[in-house]
Design a protein around this motif. Structure first.
Motif, short mmCIF file in Angstrom:
data_model
loop_
_atom_site.label_atom_id
_atom_site.label_comp_id
_atom_site.label_asym_id
_atom_site.label_seq_id
_atom_site.Cartn_x
_atom_site.Cartn_y
_atom_site.Cartn_z
N PHE A 1 -45.18 -19.21 -26.53
CA PHE A 1 -46.39 -20.01 -26.44
C PHE A 1 -46.38 -20.91 -25.20
O PHE A 1 -45.35 -21.47 -24.84
N ARG A 2 -47.54 -21.04 -24.55
CA ARG A 2 -47.72 -22.01 -23.46
C ARG A 2 -49.06 -22.70 -23.65
O ARG A 2 -50.09 -22.03 -23.70
N CYS A 3 -49.03 -24.01 -23.73
CA CYS A 3 -50.29 -24.74 -23.74
C CYS A 3 -50.93 -24.57 -22.36
O CYS A 3 -50.27 -24.14 -21.41
N GLN B 1 -52.64 -14.56 -22.65
CA GLN B 1 -52.42 -14.49 -24.10
C GLN B 1 -51.29 -15.42 -24.56
O GLN B 1 -51.21 -15.75 -25.73
N HIS B 2 -50.45 -15.85 -23.61
CA HIS B 2 -49.42 -16.85 -23.97
C HIS B 2 -50.09 -18.14 -24.48
O HIS B 2 -49.54 -18.83 -25.32
N THR B 3 -51.27 -18.46 -23.95
CA THR B 3 -51.93 -19.72 -24.36
C THR B 3 -52.52 -19.62 -25.77
O THR B 3 -52.87 -20.61 -26.37
N ALA C 1 -45.28 -12.69 -25.80
CA ALA C 1 -43.90 -13.11 -25.57
C ALA C 1 -43.32 -12.31 -24.41
O ALA C 1 -43.65 -11.14 -24.23
N ASP C 2 -42.46 -12.97 -23.64
CA ASP C 2 -41.73 -12.29 -22.57
C ASP C 2 -40.29 -12.08 -23.04
O ASP C 2 -39.61 -13.04 -23.39
N ILE C 3 -39.87 -10.83 -23.05
CA ILE C 3 -38.53 -10.48 -23.50
C ILE C 3 -37.65 -10.26 -22.28
O ILE C 3 -38.00 -9.47 -21.39
N TRP D 1 -44.45 -4.66 -17.58
CA TRP D 1 -43.19 -4.89 -16.88
C TRP D 1 -43.44 -6.00 -15.88
O TRP D 1 -44.35 -5.87 -15.05
N GLU D 2 -42.67 -7.06 -15.92
CA GLU D 2 -42.91 -8.15 -14.97
C GLU D 2 -41.63 -8.54 -14.23
O GLU D 2 -40.55 -8.31 -14.75
N PRO D 3 -41.71 -9.15 -13.04
CA PRO D 3 -42.97 -9.39 -12.31
C PRO D 3 -43.63 -8.07 -11.91
O PRO D 3 -42.92 -7.12 -11.56
N ARG E 1 -37.81 -7.88 -14.61
CA ARG E 1 -36.94 -8.92 -15.16
C ARG E 1 -37.28 -9.22 -16.61
O ARG E 1 -36.46 -9.70 -17.37
N TRP E 2 -38.54 -8.99 -16.99
CA TRP E 2 -38.87 -9.18 -18.39
C TRP E 2 -40.01 -8.26 -18.80
O TRP E 2 -40.74 -7.72 -17.96
N LEU E 3 -40.11 -8.09 -20.11
CA LEU E 3 -41.14 -7.24 -20.68
C LEU E 3 -42.10 -8.15 -21.44
O LEU E 3 -41.71 -8.85 -22.38
N HIS E 4 -43.35 -8.16 -20.98
CA HIS E 4 -44.38 -8.97 -21.62
C HIS E 4 -45.03 -8.11 -22.69
O HIS E 4 -45.46 -7.00 -22.42
N VAL E 5 -45.08 -8.63 -23.91
CA VAL E 5 -45.72 -7.88 -24.98
C VAL E 5 -46.67 -8.80 -25.73
O VAL E 5 -46.38 -9.98 -25.94
ZN LIG Z 1 -45.85 -12.84 -20.31
#
Ligand SMILES: [Zn+2]
Length: 142
Positions: free
Chosen positions: A65-67, A81-83, A88-90, A116-118, A125-129
Motif C-alpha cells: 500500500f502507498r498513500c 493500484q498501490h494507492t 504488491a511488488d515482490i 516486470w519492473e523496472p 528487480r521486482w514483480l508487480h502484481v
Molecule cells: Zn508496483
C-alpha cells in the motif's frame, strides 16, 4: 507496532508488511490504509500472495500500500493500484524463480496486472502484481 499493523490479512501476511516503507518512515508519512484499502490488501494477500507462497516458499514484498503522498514521493504512477491497496511488488533476487512465479500466476490465478519492473530494465528487480474487486480482473501482462 500498532494493533492495526499487527493485523494478519491472511495466514502469512500482516498488514504491516503491506504498508511498511523506508521512504514513509524517513518522511514521517503515516501511510495507513482505510478500511476499503485494507480489504483490497486482504484479497490480494489471500488470492495472490498465499498461493504464491504455498508454491514458492517465503516471498518478500518491497512495496504494497502507498498513500497518495508516498506514491508521489517514490515516483509511482498517478492513480497507481498501490494507492488502492490493490498491488504488491515482490522482490526478485533470482530471475529464474521470478519467471516461474510469473508463469504460475498466469496459469493458475486471477489477477489484474503483472509487470516486470523496472520496465525496460535488462534485469528485473521486482514483480508487480495487482488484483481488483472493483471490476473484472484484466489478466494483463506488461
Ligand atoms: Zn508496483
Amino acid at each position: 507496532m500498532t494493533q492495526q499493523e499487527r493485523l494478519h490479512l491472511s495466514e502469512h501476511f500482516t498488514l504491516y508488511e503491506m504498508m511498511r516503507s523506508g521512504t514513509a518512515i524517513e518522511n514521517n508519512i503515516p501511510n495507513i490504509p482505510n478500511l476499503q484499502q485494507e480489504q483490497a490488501l486482504r484479497h490480494l494477500a489471500i488470492d495472490i500472495l498465499e498461493p504464491l507462497r504455498r508454491q514458492f516458499g517465503p516471498i518478500v514484498i518491497s512495496s504494497g500500500f502507498r498513500c497518495q503522498k508516498l506514491n508521489r514521493m517514490v515516483g509511482g504512477m498517478p492513480g497507481s493500484q498501490h494507492t488502492r491497496g490493490e498491488a504488491a511488488d515482490i522482490v526478485v533476487n533470482d530471475v529464474e524463480r521470478g519467471l516461474r512465479m510469473l508463469a504460475f500466476i498466469k496459469a493458475r490465478l486471477d489477477f489484474d496486472q503483472l509487470v516486470w519492473e523496472p520496465l525496460g530494465a535488462a534485469v528485473p528487480r521486482w514483480l508487480h502484481v495487482s488484483y481488483t474487486l472493483r471490476r473484472k480482473n484484466r489478466r494483463m501482462i506488461l
